[in-house]
Structures are given as C-alpha cells and as structure tokens.
Design a protein around this motif. Structure first.
Motif, PDB file in Angstrom:
ATOM      1  N   ARG A  31       0.841  -1.201   0.000  1.00  0.00           N
ATOM      2  CA  ARG A  31       0.000   0.000   0.000  1.00  0.00           C
ATOM      3  C   ARG A  31       0.880   1.257   0.000  1.00  0.00           C
ATOM      4  O   ARG A  31       1.808   1.358   0.799  1.00  0.00           O
ATOM      5  N   GLY A  32       0.587   2.145  -0.934  1.00  0.00           N
ATOM      6  CA  GLY A  32       1.359   3.388  -1.019  1.00  0.00           C
ATOM      7  C   GLY A  32       2.666   3.267  -1.786  1.00  0.00           C
ATOM      8  O   GLY A  32       3.398   4.239  -1.935  1.00  0.00           O
ATOM      9  N   GLU A  33       2.940   2.082  -2.287  1.00  0.00           N
ATOM     10  CA  GLU A  33       4.187   1.867  -3.012  1.00  0.00           C
ATOM     11  C   GLU A  33       4.053   2.247  -4.488  1.00  0.00           C
ATOM     12  O   GLU A  33       2.979   2.121  -5.067  1.00  0.00           O
ATOM     13  N   VAL A  34       5.151   2.684  -5.074  1.00  0.00           N
ATOM     14  CA  VAL A  34       5.205   2.947  -6.511  1.00  0.00           C
ATOM     15  C   VAL A  34       6.185   1.950  -7.124  1.00  0.00           C
ATOM     16  O   VAL A  34       7.373   1.964  -6.798  1.00  0.00           O
ATOM     17  N   VAL A  35       5.656   1.076  -7.955  1.00  0.00           N
ATOM     18  CA  VAL A  35       6.482   0.060  -8.608  1.00  0.00           C
ATOM     19  C   VAL A  35       6.552   0.390 -10.095  1.00  0.00           C
ATOM     20  O   VAL A  35       5.521   0.485 -10.756  1.00  0.00           O
ATOM     21  N   VAL A  36       7.750   0.607 -10.580  1.00  0.00           N
ATOM     22  CA  VAL A  36       7.934   0.877 -12.007  1.00  0.00           C
ATOM     23  C   VAL A  36       8.375  -0.414 -12.685  1.00  0.00           C
ATOM     24  O   VAL A  36       9.277  -1.098 -12.207  1.00  0.00           O
ATOM     25  N   VAL A  37       7.686  -0.754 -13.767  1.00  0.00           N
ATOM     26  CA  VAL A  37       7.986  -1.975 -14.520  1.00  0.00           C
ATOM     27  C   VAL A  37       8.657  -1.564 -15.826  1.00  0.00           C
ATOM     28  O   VAL A  37       8.100  -0.772 -16.594  1.00  0.00           O
ATOM     29  N   ILE A  38       9.850  -2.085 -16.042  1.00  0.00           N
ATOM     30  CA  ILE A  38      10.536  -1.785 -17.293  1.00  0.00           C
ATOM     31  C   ILE A  38      10.990  -3.087 -17.945  1.00  0.00           C
ATOM     32  O   ILE A  38      10.994  -4.150 -17.310  1.00  0.00           O
ATOM     33  N   MET A 194       0.840   2.699  -6.955  1.00  0.00           N
ATOM     34  CA  MET A 194       0.932   2.802  -8.417  1.00  0.00           C
ATOM     35  C   MET A 194       1.827   1.705  -8.996  1.00  0.00           C
ATOM     36  O   MET A 194       2.870   1.394  -8.437  1.00  0.00           O
ATOM     37  N   VAL A 195       1.376   1.171 -10.125  1.00  0.00           N
ATOM     38  CA  VAL A 195       2.215   0.289 -10.940  1.00  0.00           C
ATOM     39  C   VAL A 195       2.361   1.001 -12.275  1.00  0.00           C
ATOM     40  O   VAL A 195       1.359   1.310 -12.929  1.00  0.00           O
ATOM     41  N   VAL A 196       3.585   1.303 -12.651  1.00  0.00           N
ATOM     42  CA  VAL A 196       3.822   2.163 -13.808  1.00  0.00           C
ATOM     43  C   VAL A 196       4.772   1.481 -14.783  1.00  0.00           C
ATOM     44  O   VAL A 196       5.938   1.237 -14.457  1.00  0.00           O
TER      45      VAL A 196
END
Ligand code: ADP
Ligand code: MG
Length: 245
Positions: A31-38, A194-196
């Motif tokens: 919760r509240g985490e921002v995970v960037v997927v590349i 967020m999952v970005v």
C-alpha cells in the motif's frame, strides 16, 4: 519489505496459445508503493498490468487485491475495474462528450453518484490535474498531454485503490511528457499505490520505490531503483540499460 500488501501475484502463469507470456510471476505491491515496470518490448509488461484488473485471465496462480481474490464476473468485476484505475498509452476518451462528462460518466454509472455530486468531484480532479478551465471542451480541442491528464482524472474519480499506468507518455510529443509525469509524481507523493510501465527512467529513479525488470515473460530483477540503475545484476538488464541510457 512491504508490510501491508495491496496487490499480490503468486505463481502467475499466462499463455497466449503456445506463448508463455507470464512465467511464474511473484510480485507484491505494498500500500502506497510505486512500482515501475521496465523491460524490452514484448516482455509481458502490458499483459502483467492487464491481469491485475482482469482485462486478461490467467491459467494458473493467484492474484489478490487487498487480500481478496480478483472477482471473475458480474458486479464484483465492475467494482474491481473501478478500484484498479488504468491509464493507457492511448487516452480512450469519449470524443463526443465533454471533458467534464468524460470524468463524470462512470462515477454515475459505476459508483452510483448523483450527477451533481459526480460533476463536483470531476471539477476538483480537473483542478488537481490543471485542467479546470477546460471542463466544457471536447477531447479533440485538447493537446495529447491534456487528454492524458483527463484520463488520469477520470480514473481517479472512481476512488481507486491502485492506479496502473501502461506507458502513459509513450504517445505524447516530447514537450508534453513532463506535464503528465508531474501529475503522476504528485500522486505518488500523496501516497497513491501505483504500478507504472514506462521508459521514463528519470521518473523511475525519482518516484519508484522499486523497479521491476521483465524479460521474456519473467521478472528478472525486483529492486530499489538506485541498486537497479547503478548495479544491474542480470545480463538482460545490463544489456537493456546500455541501450536506453
Ligand atoms: P510488452 O508490454 O512488454 O511490450 P505485451 O504484454 O504487450 O509486452 O506482450 C507480450 C507478448 O505477448 C508479446 O510477444 C506479444 O506479441 C504477445 N501478445 C500480447 N497480447 C497478445 C494477444 N492478445 N494475443 C496473442 N499474443 C499477444
Ligand atoms: Mg506494452
């Protein structure tokens, strides 16, 4: 480690025919985490996003949101799609509706709000994304960056638990990328989960709690951004970074 998991994927496998597009995926988003997927094109990033709001089904494994398995159909599924906001590369606004109508529509239909209440919330969100002056315009009267900010406001209007972004700036002219990234940065600062999926490495460095690197349907690395960028472990990640940085 994430102490309060909001999204959990366990042993997730998905095939398109013979193509094993997601292979034994393990992913926890707190919760509240921002995970960037590349990762390289075709590695399964979009498919991963689409499984999280059940635009795609999986063949095995489990996905939970807030501890609950994703609903398969009916009202539960509509609620899930509201709780998991999604912003795509193409903005998908209704061309024949105004900006305000675009943001209000699903609030009335899915969240059951009265029109006045929905419009009020829409105007608040349009202010938040810097578009209060454009509420009565039609999408075609806006720039790409403005349209994408409307799409973000529309997703936020559903009070999502998490926002998924799939290459939200990839279709934009360069001068419009930052206005969208800034809205995303502010969401991240305010604690939105967020999952970005993005190729914007500046965003990954500054906003991500974790970077997930995918290749060939697998999560190859899942680490803090500074570790990933300064010291990638896998040959796949080294090779990818050498091409884009
Ligand atoms: P990425 O977003 O990382 O570029 P995708 O998740 O879009 O990757 O695609 C992963 C792989 O799955 C690619 O090889 C792609 O061609 C294939 N794929 C994606 N969607 C479909 C589909 N609906 N049917 C068949 N194959 C698909
Ligand atoms: Mg993609």
């Amino acid at each position: 480690m994430a102490v309060d998991p909001l999204i959990e994927l366990r042993d997730v496998n998905k095939y398109y025919g013979k193509l094993h597009v997601l292979q034994d995926i393990q992913l926890t988003v707190g919760r509240g985490e921002v995970v960037v997927v590349i990762g390289p094109s075709g590695s399964g990033k979009s498919t991963l996003c689409r499984t999280i709001n059940r635009l795609e089904t999986i063949q095995s494994g489990s996905i939970t949101l807030d501890g609950q398995p994703l609903p398969e159909e009916g009202k539960g599924l509509a609620k899930l799609r509201a709780e998991v906001g999604m912003v795509f590369q193409s903005f998908n606004l209704f061309a024949h509706k105004t900006v305000l109508q675009n943001v209000s529509l699903a609030q009335v239909k899915v969240r059951g709000r009265k029109k006045d209440e929905a419009d009020k919330r829409s105007r608040e969100l349009l202010t938040r994304v810097g578009l209060e002056a454009h509420a009565e315009k039609y999408p075609a009267q806006l720039s790409g960056g403005q349209q994408q900010r409307v799409a973000i406001a529309r997703a936020l209007a559903m009070d999502p638990k998490v926002m998924l972004f799939d290459e939200p700036t990839s279709a934009l002219d360069p001068e419009m990328i930052n206005e969208v990234l800034e809205v995303m940065q502010s969401l991240a600062r305010e604690g939105m989960t967020m999952v970005v999926v993005t190729h914007e490495m500046g965003f990954a460095r500054s906003a991500a709690n974790r970077v997930v690197f995918m290749a060939d349907g697998k999560i190859v690395e899942d680490r803090a951004p500074e570790d990933f960028f300064n010291n990638p472990e896998s040959d796949r990640a080294k090779d990818f970074l050498s091409k884009i940085l």
